[in-house]
Design an enzyme around this catalytic site. Structure first.
Site, PDB file in Angstrom:
ATOM      1  N   GLY A 280       7.316  49.871  60.842  1.00  0.00           N
ATOM      2  CA  GLY A 280       6.789  51.228  60.851  1.00  0.00           C
ATOM      3  C   GLY A 280       5.541  51.337  59.995  1.00  0.00           C
ATOM      4  N   CYS A 281       4.832  52.434  60.156  1.00  0.00           N
ATOM      5  CA  CYS A 281       3.563  52.604  59.458  1.00  0.00           C
ATOM      6  C   CYS A 281       3.772  52.837  57.966  1.00  0.00           C
ATOM      7  CB  CYS A 281       2.759  53.731  60.089  1.00  0.00           C
ATOM      8  SG  CYS A 281       3.689  55.247  60.389  1.00  0.00           S
ATOM      9  N   TYR A 282       4.612  53.811  57.616  1.00  0.00           N
ATOM     10  CA  TYR A 282       4.874  54.028  56.187  1.00  0.00           C
ATOM     11  C   TYR A 282       5.445  52.760  55.547  1.00  0.00           C
ATOM     12  CZ  TYR A 282       4.246  59.146  56.647  1.00  0.00           C
ATOM     13  OH  TYR A 282       3.752  60.409  56.849  1.00  0.00           O
TER      14      TYR A 282
ATOM     15  N   THR B 172       5.046  49.635  56.247  1.00  0.00           N
ATOM     16  CA  THR B 172       4.018  48.621  56.038  1.00  0.00           C
ATOM     17  C   THR B 172       3.233  48.891  54.764  1.00  0.00           C
ATOM     18  OG1 THR B 172       3.807  48.165  58.398  1.00  0.00           O
ATOM     19  CG2 THR B 172       1.901  47.616  57.014  1.00  0.00           C
TER      20      THR B 172
END
Lengths: 346, 346, 346, 346
Positions: C148-150, C152
């Site tokens: 996921g973005c957060y 990472t």
């Protein structure tokens, strides 16, 4: 103290009506309706209103609404408005309608651009509520058709030239740009942040935008003859504001100085039109949150063309502010009541 | 009717003072100064003010300013304020100072974070103007030190917890984000549209931001002991608004429900603090243009930590609105006068 | 030349995959699916692609997709992914899954945060595709769970500290802010331009955001013990970008200089992590459009706390760029292939 | 492998040249100059370039620059360019000049709009680098005058109509809107975030914008007769992009269908002009980051007027992308080399 209802309160123009009327010393908002959010307080839909307006949103039952209000603002989509306005009128209420339903005086034109009109006889009784052009008629109106946002900016921008017969009525091009609140508050991919942000585009071009017949109706009246315009709306990544850049060919050569003088005389005494000093240009940023229309006419000396810039806040002078201005006229209040403040910048 | 001067009127807080005071029924703005734009009408600097406030900007000559005003707002950079405030006081004027010059009670602290103070004796007489915490003292003040924007959001967010001794005073982390107007109106590459737009970053981190000692001074007073915090400001691509997300460790386990009750009781009767219902979170969008501070405390049940969200409009509750609130208290006007309106959305 | 399919191509991560793969010399995009827009060319959905990628969007029929591709990116919502991934694997295809469906190794945890998992046995076989932490395992993977973005931004921000055991694992607070593209391209009032613009707020707070277990799973592995964090996501009015500001308590006092050295050593040779020079801070603006994660650790000397800033483009390193990086590793291409370009500014 | 210098590299067009050339397989950037930031690495000025281009910025010493480069891009303000370009030419270097200094073929016109030209003889030798109109001449050019951003959008929008003699050359109105990067990277109050955000305005109106003579020169050549236009630039709150909405009167009645066919034929084979299918309109969002010019011509059937929409990224096709396209032509590389990628959205 008059009681006021706002029918269709959970959209941006409904919210803006509440914001403006909050400051109005002669009215109290007593009834708000919303089909989607009935039962909730308006301050749950728009938390900015918490502890300022916590009224519960109701379903739209016209008789109940009429019981609670002396004057009714209808901030509904077209068609939905004409389904309830006749009831309000029959019950003796005055109506300021922010939809398109009563702006066109000819039912055939309405039918061509929208759909068959449900109460065509009312179209004659409705008054097109652009006070700078039609104040006297607004005074006695039972039903005010509040102008569209683009039309307001364009008609105010051209009125002096057409009224004085200074431009070729067939030469008009109105190139306008609007903030995103003009598209309303419904969930559409096209209005998503990432679709709009950092982009600029035209839409509804080539004479298909539904504000076209409204603009032409009013400009034709001013010109004293039927005219058609080229109208091109654009979408700007900003919340509010409309700037119209209007082009026309003068009947005989003129100067910027003369135009500024003409506009200043034409709008002398108007509380909400500011004709800018020569050399200044309007920005939507400087009318944001106010009921002003800022106008600057000029002559492009190299080509002889006239160019007029006209800026409004689409939610204020282009909708809810003008509606309150019309209410003030209808009710005999000072026309600027509740609309005195300067704009909101930055 | 009191006469009011705004010293340093051509910045964003100066403009916001004019916008707010325009609606205030008990004062008249009679004098505006600006070093850069002296001789011009303020409405040329901020065209939003045309036909609302067209006063000429003057050079800052303290005696002449004092002649024209009963109460003076100083919206100057730090240092520039302390060069003129003593003169205003000597001439018997009350001063609401929006700079940092009188916020720190200890001259040594001021010296460490800024530069040697020019009139250290005044620091004792100045009252830190956060009404929710220090209303009684503001009442009799001759010189009000109007709080900084970040401090306002953080102190209001933590006051109930510290006052009641519920959190470990050494556990506080304040993670804040501000709109760009907080950087003022001076021409800097860092504040250019293209540098700010579509980006998010921290700045002034690691304990170097000058609001740090102000925050710590006030939190220490509330806690009854010296404390230090970790404070991290961020820059958001928006005009206005501050949201502080504040973390702390409770002394003993608690619940969101208890915290909401505590905050509601603590701020009961406060006209400008809205403790949100459990489950709601503040947004800067919903305080924009208003003097509200919206607060939501909660417990992260998985870690036991307390998290408090606190949102203000940096130009209103974080600067000019709070300054007017202080003026109202100092002058004996109703505290909300001129500040009644709901926020501006969208 | 490998053939690539993108399942769920009409969202922002699908588009970003196409944009990145367009430059990749070793693959060809041969199949795109979209339930909503099947039958249209992708370039009608995203006109930016005209004359670059005009493939027709197809309905998602797994067997047909598998026939056209050697490697398949699934850019679907959670649940939709696990309905098709097993088929792709059975047909011998390698899958890079951008959904959350295979990121959590424990089916019970998945069940608690989402819903019962449809193919729990696969969770053990899936490799969490954060190359900087798990490159060796990615190499042989059949199924890569793209992070996921957060997660990472937060995991890369903390990995050196946890791996070296330098911080108290129970002291971690991750305060993150994301651009709006993270909310996807579906029509929701909350994502409308006027709702998002000029506002800043938190959401999904108090430990309920679904990225929480993913972050904790990975941080726990790095720390060698189970840990829990406080995670607070915010929404920024910008298209792209995530900045995480991460707080932790060091086990023993340290300095910014030491931390920068530690991070430089830890990430030495990593092609997509830039540890900034001491005194510089990351901005999402400077990673926009690139696969970089920019990191700056520091010590707040006044409180002793460690603060780490970590910025990525949520659509690139936080989704599609990292997916291509994983594909490169899986397929034995140079890891940076197709991802070489600098970011896009302004 | 050719060596390339960028003179004036610390502005937005300089950065965009670096971004584009980074992907170009046949050139290496070997020299960057900047008066303001000489001595710093370019990646300190633009951190987006870290680990991609860390060259040191140098003072502009023409002979030293020429030693390091085969081809030189001058991204300087007007006047500064003509002070150094002759030296580069004398030293046998080819120059792509992004300033206005060599765009006007008549020194008197240059003098009237700017100031006396320093090397008027060079104006005849310079080739106006709009490949779609003048590709053959660009091929052998030693000095390419890279077109302005507004001119590129307007000339490409009108070329088919003027070349075919289909419109009245005296009827042209070009209403354009640009993102803020067009104003450059210098610190000015007018370009501050808070001054630009959420506003829309015209500027440089009435025939005074310096792109006017450039547009008229090229349109006159296409029309085969001298013509004058009305040109109105506007400022949009976005980083990049220009949309021109162009109005003209056709000599005889036509249809949208015929125009689309005409444009498709005219631009057949052009790699960077996309004539949109009838019914589609360009948006700056869909050319962002690419070298495309998206064009849609139509007839407003109600008035008979022709309206053409033309969108570019002002920093790419309007500046640095076109400069690279010109370099490719001059150097005999494939014209699209380094410019192949699709745009950047969202």
């Amino acid at each position: 103290m008059l009681n006021v209802a706002i029918v269709g309160a959970s959209g941006y123009t409904g919210l803006e009506l509440i914001r403006i009327l909050y400051r109005h010393p002669e009215v109290a908002v007593t009834c708000l309706t919303s089909e989607q959010s009935a039962g909730k307080p308006i301050s749950e839909v728009f938390p900015t209103l918490r502890e300022r307006c916590d009224l519960l949103l109701e379903n739209l039952e016209p008789v109940r609404v009429a019981e609670k209000a002396d004057i009714i603002f209808t901030a509904l989509p077209h068609k939905a408005a004409m389904e309830v306005v006749p009831t309000f009128l029959k019950l003796g209420k005055r109506v300021i309608d922010l939809s398109a339903d009563y702006r066109l005086s000819d039912p055939a034109v309405y039918g061509a651009w929208y759909e068959p009109h449900l109460n065509p006889a009312l179209l004659k009784k409705a008054v097109y509520g652009l006070p700078e052009v039609r104040r006297a008629k607004v005074r006695g109106a039972k039903l005010v058709a509040n102008p569209g946002c683009y039309p307001t900016s364009i008609i105010l921008g051209l009125a002096p030239l057409l009224k004085k017969g200074l431009i070729d009525p067939d030469s008009i091009i109105a190139d306008s740009a609007s903030g995103v609140s003009g598209a309303g508050r419904s969930a559409k991919v096209d209005s998503l942040y990432c679709e709009v942000n950092d982009g600029f585009k035209a839409y509804g071009v080539g004479g298909v935008h539904r504000h076209t017949p409204e603009i032409e109706q009013e400009l034709s009246l001013l010109a004293g003859k039927e005219l058609k315009i080229t109208f091109t709306p654009h979408l700007v990544p900003m919340d509010r504001g409309i700037l119209s850049t209007i082009y026309a060919t003068p009947k005989k050569a003129t100067t910027t100085e003369k135009l500024v003088t003409l506009y200043r005389e034409f709008y002398d005494g108007e509380p909400f039109v500011r004709v800018l000093p020569q050399g200044s240009l309007p920005s939507t940023a400087f009318v944001r949150g106010s009921n002003f229309c800022d106008i600057a006419p000029l002559v492009d000396e190299r080509t002889g063309r006239v160019v007029v810039f006209s800026a409004i806040d689409n939610l204020v002078k282009g909708a809810s502010g003008q509606a309150v201005q019309n209410m003030n006229i209808v009710c005999g209040f000072p026309e600027t009541m509740g609309l005195e403040g300067p704009g909101f910048f930055p």
